[in-house]
Design a protein around this motif. Structure first.
Motif, mmCIF file in Angstrom:
data_model
loop_
_atom_site.group_PDB
_atom_site.id
_atom_site.type_symbol
_atom_site.label_atom_id
_atom_site.label_comp_id
_atom_site.label_asym_id
_atom_site.label_seq_id
_atom_site.Cartn_x
_atom_site.Cartn_y
_atom_site.Cartn_z
ATOM 1 N N ALA A 213 1.135 -1.396 -40.588
ATOM 2 C CA ALA A 213 0.589 -2.236 -41.666
ATOM 3 C C ALA A 213 0.346 -1.529 -43.052
ATOM 4 N N SER A 214 0.012 -0.254 -42.891
ATOM 5 C CA SER A 214 -0.645 0.390 -44.103
ATOM 6 C C SER A 214 0.774 0.904 -45.012
ATOM 7 N N PRO A 215 0.568 1.385 -46.261
ATOM 8 C CA PRO A 215 1.488 1.683 -47.033
ATOM 9 C C PRO A 215 2.247 2.825 -46.433
ATOM 10 N N ALA A 216 3.846 2.843 -46.703
ATOM 11 C CA ALA A 216 4.449 3.679 -46.288
ATOM 12 C C ALA A 216 4.253 5.212 -46.231
ATOM 13 N N TRP A 217 3.712 5.483 -47.664
ATOM 14 C CA TRP A 217 2.916 6.899 -47.743
ATOM 15 C C TRP A 217 2.083 7.477 -46.994
ATOM 16 N N MET A 218 1.249 6.311 -46.375
ATOM 17 C CA MET A 218 0.338 6.787 -45.554
ATOM 18 C C MET A 218 0.894 6.964 -44.051
ATOM 19 N N ARG A 219 1.928 6.515 -43.620
ATOM 20 C CA ARG A 219 2.642 6.809 -42.510
ATOM 21 C C ARG A 219 3.641 8.116 -42.671
ATOM 22 N N GLU A 220 3.968 8.421 -43.635
ATOM 23 C CA GLU A 220 4.651 9.666 -44.048
ATOM 24 C C GLU A 220 3.585 10.874 -43.947
ATOM 25 N N ALA A 221 2.573 10.659 -44.700
ATOM 26 C CA ALA A 221 1.467 11.626 -44.790
ATOM 27 C C ALA A 221 1.033 12.096 -43.187
ATOM 28 N N ALA A 222 0.988 11.071 -42.341
ATOM 29 C CA ALA A 222 0.606 11.198 -40.952
ATOM 30 C C ALA A 222 1.372 12.029 -40.026
ATOM 31 N N ARG A 223 2.629 11.777 -40.417
ATOM 32 C CA ARG A 223 3.768 12.354 -39.830
ATOM 33 C C ARG A 223 3.819 13.767 -40.311
ATOM 34 N N ALA A 224 3.815 14.012 -41.556
ATOM 35 C CA ALA A 224 3.832 15.121 -42.112
ATOM 36 C C ALA A 224 2.763 16.298 -41.344
ATOM 37 N N ILE A 225 1.554 15.835 -41.214
ATOM 38 C CA ILE A 225 0.646 16.438 -40.363
ATOM 39 C C ILE A 225 0.834 16.668 -38.962
ATOM 40 N N ALA A 226 1.619 15.627 -38.313
ATOM 41 C CA ALA A 226 1.991 16.104 -37.031
ATOM 42 C C ALA A 226 3.130 17.285 -37.146
ATOM 43 N N GLU A 227 3.788 17.128 -38.024
ATOM 44 C CA GLU A 227 5.143 18.005 -38.006
ATOM 45 C C GLU A 227 4.863 19.477 -38.521
ATOM 46 N N SER A 228 3.454 19.307 -39.179
ATOM 47 C CA SER A 228 3.256 20.821 -39.514
ATOM 48 C C SER A 228 2.254 21.656 -38.538
ATOM 49 N N VAL A 229 1.867 20.938 -37.520
ATOM 50 C CA VAL A 229 1.038 21.483 -36.658
ATOM 51 C C VAL A 229 1.846 21.783 -35.290
ATOM 52 N N PRO A 230 1.554 23.108 -34.819
ATOM 53 C CA PRO A 230 2.547 23.455 -33.577
ATOM 54 C C PRO A 230 2.536 22.694 -32.482
ATOM 55 N N ARG A 231 1.236 21.915 -32.285
ATOM 56 C CA ARG A 231 1.261 21.133 -31.111
ATOM 57 C C ARG A 231 0.884 19.589 -31.565
ATOM 58 N N GLY A 232 1.498 19.216 -32.560
ATOM 59 C CA GLY A 232 1.374 17.955 -33.040
ATOM 60 C C GLY A 232 2.061 16.490 -32.665
ATOM 61 N N THR A 233 1.273 15.524 -32.676
ATOM 62 C CA THR A 233 1.935 14.132 -32.002
ATOM 63 C C THR A 233 1.754 13.192 -33.372
ATOM 64 N N TYR A 234 2.818 12.492 -33.669
ATOM 65 C CA TYR A 234 2.361 11.222 -34.324
ATOM 66 C C TYR A 234 2.544 9.899 -33.723
ATOM 67 N N ARG A 235 1.662 8.956 -34.396
ATOM 68 C CA ARG A 235 1.639 7.704 -33.585
ATOM 69 C C ARG A 235 1.364 6.689 -34.461
#
Length: 259
Positions: A213-235
């Protein structure tokens, strides 16, 4: 806070812990103290030893000039040493940025989880962050603490009517007292862009969470973190905003940390 430790530069940090088991250190975001995370600490302490602390410059903790992000990483190092030499971290909002920087520095960590670390996802947002940094620096240098708080509240998206209401509330004096620490959170966030190179150096598992329910950019930022970390997971958590409900978040963190 019922305990104190000394960081590397001599700054006294106030903290408390509850529960038993793997230590989990909770890192608060801007305009907040360790007490802000108490509702999350309570359910987690049923399975882990949960540590909450006042970051330097706020609450019952001290402060030492000049500020540097490295000093806050050293604060976490001192806390981790005090609770057994190894821990997991959870950071919310800009506290997530601090947790990620601590992980990249090589602190003895098992896992890192972050919730809605607000990295900018567009050139327009980066420009807004740059203006915020400039105006915040000037306001604090001139002792205009109320204006500094207003700048932060606007950055979070609050409207003028809400900000004026906050000014009239009994909490405003406490917010002004914490205003200098806004510069610390601003420094932790860097230029506001996703620090992909830094994140690529993190070797431990990272869970990056956002609310659906947060703004889309918040979810995009969270996903970008997960994708930038070698052992990252997005939820993504259904129905949740930046003010995530502890009873929804705690089971997700517990499942991640027990791994």
């Amino acid at each position: 806070m019922d305990k104190n430790i000394s960081s590397r530069d001599g700054t006294l940090l106030a903290y408390e812990s509850a529960g038993r088991g793997t230590p989990i250190v909770l890192v608060s975001g801007a305009m907040s103290t360790g007490a802000t995370l108490a509702p999350l600490a309570a359910p987690l302490s049923e399975r882990f030893r949960v540590v909450v602390y006042d970051r330097r410059g706020r609450g019952a903790s001290g402060d030492t000039a000049p500020y540097a992000v490295e000093r806050e990483v050293e604060d976490l190092a001192a806390l981790i040493d005090a609770v057994g030499g190894e821990a997991a971290l959870y950071g919310v909002s800009s506290g997530g940025a601090l947790a990620l920087r601590a992980a990249a520095s090589g602190l003895p960590l098992r896992h890192v989880a972050v919730y809605e670390t607000p990295f900018a996802m567009s050139a327009e947002d980066l420009a807004e962050r740059a203006r915020y940094t400039e105006e915040l620096t000037a306001a604090l240098a001139e002792g205009r603490r109320g204006e500094a708080v207003e700048l932060f509240l606007r950055l979070t998206g609050l409207g003028e009517a809400v900000i004026e209401g906050a000014r009239q509330s009994p909490m405003w004096a406490a917010m002004e007292s914490m205003a200098p620490s806004l510069a610390y959170d601003d420094a932790v966030m860097g230029d506001g862009d996703v620090p992909r190179e830094l994140l690529s150096e993190i070797g431990v598992p990272v869970l990056s969470i956002a609310g659906e329910a947060s703004p889309a950019w918040m979810r995009e930022a969270a996903r970008a973190i997960a994708e930038s970390v070698p052992r990252g997971t997005y939820r993504a958590l259904g129905g949740q905003t930046h003010m995530v409900e502890p009873d929804v978040l705690a089971p997700v963190l517990a499942d991640f940390f027990k791994g």
